[in-house]
Enzyme design. Structure first.
Site, PDB file in Angstrom:
ATOM      1  N   GLU A 138     -11.967 -30.720 -28.141  1.00 21.44           N
ATOM      2  CA  GLU A 138     -10.892 -30.972 -27.180  1.00 21.44           C
ATOM      3  C   GLU A 138     -10.106 -32.246 -27.468  1.00 21.44           C
ATOM      4  OE1 GLU A 138     -12.016 -31.891 -23.042  1.00 21.44           O
ATOM      5  OE2 GLU A 138     -14.082 -31.608 -23.706  1.00 21.44           O
ATOM      6  N   SER A 192     -10.443 -33.986 -14.823  1.00 19.29           N
ATOM      7  CA  SER A 192     -11.504 -34.127 -13.816  1.00 19.29           C
ATOM      8  C   SER A 192     -12.168 -35.489 -13.967  1.00 19.29           C
ATOM      9  CB  SER A 192     -12.533 -33.010 -13.982  1.00 19.29           C
ATOM     10  OG  SER A 192     -11.929 -31.752 -13.781  1.00 19.29           O
ATOM     11  N   ARG A 207     -12.500 -41.885 -29.878  1.00 19.47           N
ATOM     12  CA  ARG A 207     -12.688 -42.026 -28.437  1.00 19.47           C
ATOM     13  C   ARG A 207     -13.279 -43.408 -28.191  1.00 19.47           C
ATOM     14  NH1 ARG A 207     -16.369 -41.387 -24.165  1.00 19.47           N
ATOM     15  NH2 ARG A 207     -15.538 -40.286 -22.338  1.00 19.47           N
TER      16      ARG A 207
END
Length: 370
Positions: A138, A192, A207
């Site tokens: 993702e 979310s 990340r």
């Protein structure tokens, strides 16, 4: 930017991002179909294209974001329009059943998908829809989709923008920003939960960190505190509330600014800090609670993003994700917070296709398995 491939995937072309709250879908509608192709085209393919492009709503919860449609672009050597569709993840089984009813598996047996739901719902796709999922990372999809969308013209409009005069509500206005030279860039993806990436080139990104306090937290807490039923309802309530009725500010503790450490009196010292007092609980409204929840989540995201930007030595921070959909309130809060606390060194940027980059990245992954 044109993406071409000698071996084109067969139609229909989809990319899916199955998140914890929303499913995002990108669909490429070819507009260069030859007479020969049209003659050979099977009815099920025509039916799917007509259904997706002639409707703006699907069932009671599916929405096509018509204002985001990208017209007449080139993808894998074909000209077409790119459509963007979303619906709640809880309705995914209905979507799969619809695909089965329209004989989707006779056209494609594999779907390109990303997001946690690509793993969670893999069995449902296989057993209900007779479809296999080609699962893509993702964060890879997020970066690839973002860079691709930024590289194509948004129908002559700017994709990237910022808020000028963010500290002055009456003068604050949305302004275009040129992101032709995007690197380095800190990408804050607010779904979310929240993931933060440092992007140094199209192939060099990592990340940095994340937080569990994201859009799902906002809606979950608002549902508990106010009884709201949807994200839109929660935002509507927040727009009418006053967070200072629930929050404890620096001036509530010091009687004004805390000058020694440069903390202004209006800064939040304790989110929901006033709620320890019975008399405050009796006067606070549901709208105030919704606003305080929004401010709490947004301030936390802004604080984490600022620390990451400083550590990574990156001064442009782009916020994306469906938490920002129809949420100008949070965007302006983020713009102001980054500008104020960095003394003008950091700029908060936003993108029109905020929640769809993962789905576009999945679409770009089509030739890898076709």
């Amino acid at each position: 930017m044109k993406i071409k491939d000698a071996k084109k995937p067969s139609f229909p072309w989809f990319g899916m991002d199955i998140g914890g709250t929303l499913v995002k879908l990108s669909y490429f509608e070819p507009i260069d179909i030859t007479a020969e192709e049209e003659q050979e085209e099977v009815e099920s393919l025509k039916s799917i294209r007509k259904y997706l492009t002639s409707n703006v709503a699907y069932g009671s919860t599916g929405i096509r974001d018509v204002h985001l449609e990208l017209k007449d672009l080139t993808l894998f050597g074909r000209r077409g329009n790119l459509h963007f569709i979303r619906f709640p993840t809880q309705d995914l089984p209905t979507f799969i059943q619809m695909g089965r009813d329209k004989n989707f598996s006779t056209l494609q047996t594999v779907l390109s998908a990303t997001g946690g739901g690509a793993y969670k719902f893999e069995k449902d796709f296989r057993t209900i829809g007779n479809l296999h999922l080609h699962k893509l990372d993702e964060l890879d999809c997020l970066v690839k989709g973002l860079l691709y969308i930024d590289s194509v013209s948004f129908n002559g409009q700017a994709e990237c923008y910022y808020f000028a005069n963010a500290s002055e509500p009456e003068r604050c206005q949305k302004m275009p920003f040129n992101l032709d030279d995007p690197y380095p860039l800190l990408v804050v993806n607010i779904g979310s939960g929240v993931s933060i990436l440092a992007v140094h080139s199209k192939d060099n990104y990592k990340r940095v960190t994340g937080t569990s306090l994201g859009g799902g937290t906002f809606l979950g807490l608002c549902s508990l505190l106010t009884g709201c039923e949807s994200f839109e309802e929660a935002l509507e309530m927040a727009s009418k509330g006053d967070s200072t009725q629930a929050d404890r500010l620096v001036r509530d503790i010091y009687g004004g600014d805390y000058e020694r450490f440069g903390l202004p009196g209006w800064a939040v010292a304790s989110s929901f800090g006033n709620m320890i007092y019975k008399e405050k609980r009796e006067t606070v409204s549901k709208e105030d609670l919704a606003r305080a929840t929004l401010v709490t989540i947004t301030n936390n995201i802004g604080s984490v993003a600022r620390m990451c930007a400083v550590n990574e030595k990156i001064n442009r921070v782009v916020f994306v994700g469906n938490f920002l959909r129809v949420n100008t309130l949070s965007m302006k809060l983020l713009a102001y917070a980054l500008d104020y606390w960095s003394k003008g060194q950091l700029k908060a940027l936003f993108l029109e296709h905020e929640g769809y980059f993962g789905a576009v990245g999945a679409l770009l992954g089509l030739p890898n398995f076709s």
